[in-house]
Design a protein around this motif. Structure first.
Motif, mmCIF file in Angstrom:
data_model
loop_
_atom_site.group_PDB
_atom_site.id
_atom_site.type_symbol
_atom_site.label_atom_id
_atom_site.label_comp_id
_atom_site.label_asym_id
_atom_site.label_seq_id
_atom_site.Cartn_x
_atom_site.Cartn_y
_atom_site.Cartn_z
ATOM 1 N N PHE A 1 -10.354 5.260 -5.099
ATOM 2 C CA PHE A 1 -11.085 6.321 -4.430
ATOM 3 C C PHE A 1 -12.450 5.782 -4.012
ATOM 4 O O PHE A 1 -13.302 5.500 -4.851
ATOM 5 C CB PHE A 1 -11.241 7.529 -5.349
ATOM 6 C CG PHE A 1 -11.977 8.675 -4.717
ATOM 7 C CD1 PHE A 1 -11.471 9.328 -3.605
ATOM 8 C CD2 PHE A 1 -13.199 9.103 -5.238
ATOM 9 C CE1 PHE A 1 -12.155 10.384 -3.013
ATOM 10 C CE2 PHE A 1 -13.889 10.156 -4.661
ATOM 11 C CZ PHE A 1 -13.366 10.797 -3.544
ATOM 12 N N ARG B 1 -4.592 4.406 -7.457
ATOM 13 C CA ARG B 1 -5.322 4.862 -6.274
ATOM 14 C C ARG B 1 -6.780 4.441 -6.379
ATOM 15 O O ARG B 1 -7.433 4.675 -7.398
ATOM 16 C CB ARG B 1 -5.230 6.380 -6.148
ATOM 17 C CG ARG B 1 -5.934 6.933 -4.926
ATOM 18 C CD ARG B 1 -5.922 8.453 -4.924
ATOM 19 N NE ARG B 1 -6.632 8.992 -3.791
ATOM 20 C CZ ARG B 1 -7.039 10.254 -3.689
ATOM 21 N NH1 ARG B 1 -6.792 11.111 -4.671
ATOM 22 N NH2 ARG B 1 -7.695 10.670 -2.627
ATOM 23 N N THR C 1 0.845 -1.193 0.000
ATOM 24 C CA THR C 1 0.000 0.000 0.000
ATOM 25 C C THR C 1 0.881 1.244 0.000
ATOM 26 O O THR C 1 2.057 1.185 0.337
ATOM 27 C CB THR C 1 -0.912 0.034 1.246
ATOM 28 O OG1 THR C 1 -0.098 -0.005 2.420
ATOM 29 C CG2 THR C 1 -1.865 -1.148 1.253
ATOM 30 N N GLY C 2 0.275 2.351 -0.367
ATOM 31 C CA GLY C 2 1.006 3.604 -0.435
ATOM 32 C C GLY C 2 1.653 3.782 -1.784
ATOM 33 O O GLY C 2 1.692 2.859 -2.610
ATOM 34 N N GLN D 1 -5.173 7.705 -11.195
ATOM 35 C CA GLN D 1 -3.710 7.851 -11.123
ATOM 36 C C GLN D 1 -3.005 6.513 -11.338
ATOM 37 O O GLN D 1 -2.124 6.108 -10.583
ATOM 38 C CB GLN D 1 -3.314 8.488 -9.794
ATOM 39 C CG GLN D 1 -3.787 9.932 -9.676
ATOM 40 C CD GLN D 1 -3.633 10.492 -8.279
ATOM 41 O OE1 GLN D 1 -4.594 10.532 -7.522
ATOM 42 N NE2 GLN D 1 -2.428 10.922 -7.942
ATOM 43 N N ALA E 1 -5.980 5.417 3.822
ATOM 44 C CA ALA E 1 -6.651 6.718 3.718
ATOM 45 C C ALA E 1 -6.378 7.388 2.381
ATOM 46 O O ALA E 1 -7.264 8.021 1.795
ATOM 47 C CB ALA E 1 -6.207 7.613 4.869
ATOM 48 N N ASN E 2 -5.148 7.241 1.872
ATOM 49 C CA ASN E 2 -4.841 7.888 0.585
ATOM 50 C C ASN E 2 -5.205 7.014 -0.616
ATOM 51 O O ASN E 2 -5.124 7.454 -1.764
ATOM 52 C CB ASN E 2 -3.369 8.290 0.509
ATOM 53 C CG ASN E 2 -2.418 7.106 0.566
ATOM 54 O OD1 ASN E 2 -2.816 5.949 0.460
ATOM 55 N ND2 ASN E 2 -1.137 7.394 0.742
ATOM 56 N N GLY E 3 -5.601 5.767 -0.349
ATOM 57 C CA GLY E 3 -6.090 4.888 -1.405
ATOM 58 C C GLY E 3 -5.052 4.278 -2.315
ATOM 59 O O GLY E 3 -5.389 3.546 -3.247
ATOM 60 N N PHE E 4 -3.757 4.517 -2.058
ATOM 61 C CA PHE E 4 -2.721 4.066 -2.990
ATOM 62 C C PHE E 4 -2.287 2.628 -2.742
ATOM 63 O O PHE E 4 -2.124 2.190 -1.598
ATOM 64 C CB PHE E 4 -1.496 4.976 -2.909
ATOM 65 C CG PHE E 4 -1.597 6.206 -3.759
ATOM 66 C CD1 PHE E 4 -1.357 6.140 -5.122
ATOM 67 C CD2 PHE E 4 -1.935 7.424 -3.204
ATOM 68 C CE1 PHE E 4 -1.441 7.275 -5.924
ATOM 69 C CE2 PHE E 4 -2.030 8.561 -3.983
ATOM 70 C CZ PHE E 4 -1.784 8.490 -5.353
#
Length: 222
Positions: free
Chosen positions: A119, A117, A28-29, A178, A148-151
């Protein structure tokens, strides 16, 4: 006996096809290497179960599939559903209950890294399972809480190449955006490492020695 030798050699060759520590690492991230190619929908693809974008550097075609009508938009690609929420499961390349599937349009090409990502927005998903498949057909799968950032990101290591990947969520999401790929290129032939070659040679030598012993034990004709 010839069949036995051929089978043994085939098994050795298969075992040596890829380095033992080759794998696809999923996390993740935003990835530390950040894949360089953005997937774009500037060609205004028609809505459908599968839509097609292109990467901004090598103009590589990328297909994205779903279980409902998808919409592709934007220079920083965003994939959404016509009804606003992606929430219909489908079977992608034999894997059931997937939310989205990603592949290159040219079957002779592969890639080595990916980042995107998810969303959630007004959706309900809290968890995502990512499935990556390499060019040898081996599957790598991990399940994560959606950050939280969805990546999310993935990186192939030690000569591995990614053929395609898919996402399964436990609820709805608004879109995937993205989307980036790295290491896009032709599928390469897997060449055994020196250690693997050594094992193959030892195996062939052992088979030869076994045949010589068996021949020496055969009774001589008068």
């Amino acid at each position: 006996m010839k069949i036995t030798i051929a089978m043994a050699l085939g098994a050795l060759a298969c075992s040596a096809a890829l380095p033992a520590n080759a794998l696809i690492v999923i996390g993740t991230g935003a990835g530390t290497l950040q894949p360089p190619e953005n997937v774009l929908f500037t060609n205004n693809p028609a809505n459908g179960l599968t839509i097609t974008g292109v990467t901004n550097q090598t103009a590589t075609g990328v297909s994205i599939s779903g279980g409902e009508t998808l919409v592709g938009s934007g220079g920083q690609a965003s994939v959404s559903a016509v009804d606003g929420l992606i929430n219909t499961g489908f079977t992608f390349k034999g894997t059931a209950n997937q939310t989205l599937g990603f592949d290159l349009t040219n079957p002779a090409q592969a890639f080595t890294s990916a980042e995107f990502r998810l969303f959630v927005g007004s959706g309900t998903a809290t968890q995502a399972t990512l499935t990556f498949v390499d060019t040898a057909g081996q599957q790598f799968q991990s399940t994560f809480a959606i950050p939280a950032n969805g990546f999310f990101n993935a990186q192939a290591t030690n000569g591995e190449q990614i053929d395609y990947f898919s996402i399964a969520t436990n609820g709805s999401v608004e879109d995937a955006r993205q989307i980036r790929l790295g290491g896009v290129g032709s599928i390469s032939a897997n060449v055994p490492e020196p250690a693997s070659w050594a094992l193959m040679i030892m195996g062939v030598g052992g088979i030869g020695a076994s045949l010589r012993r068996r021949k020496s034990r055969q009774p001589k004709l008068a």
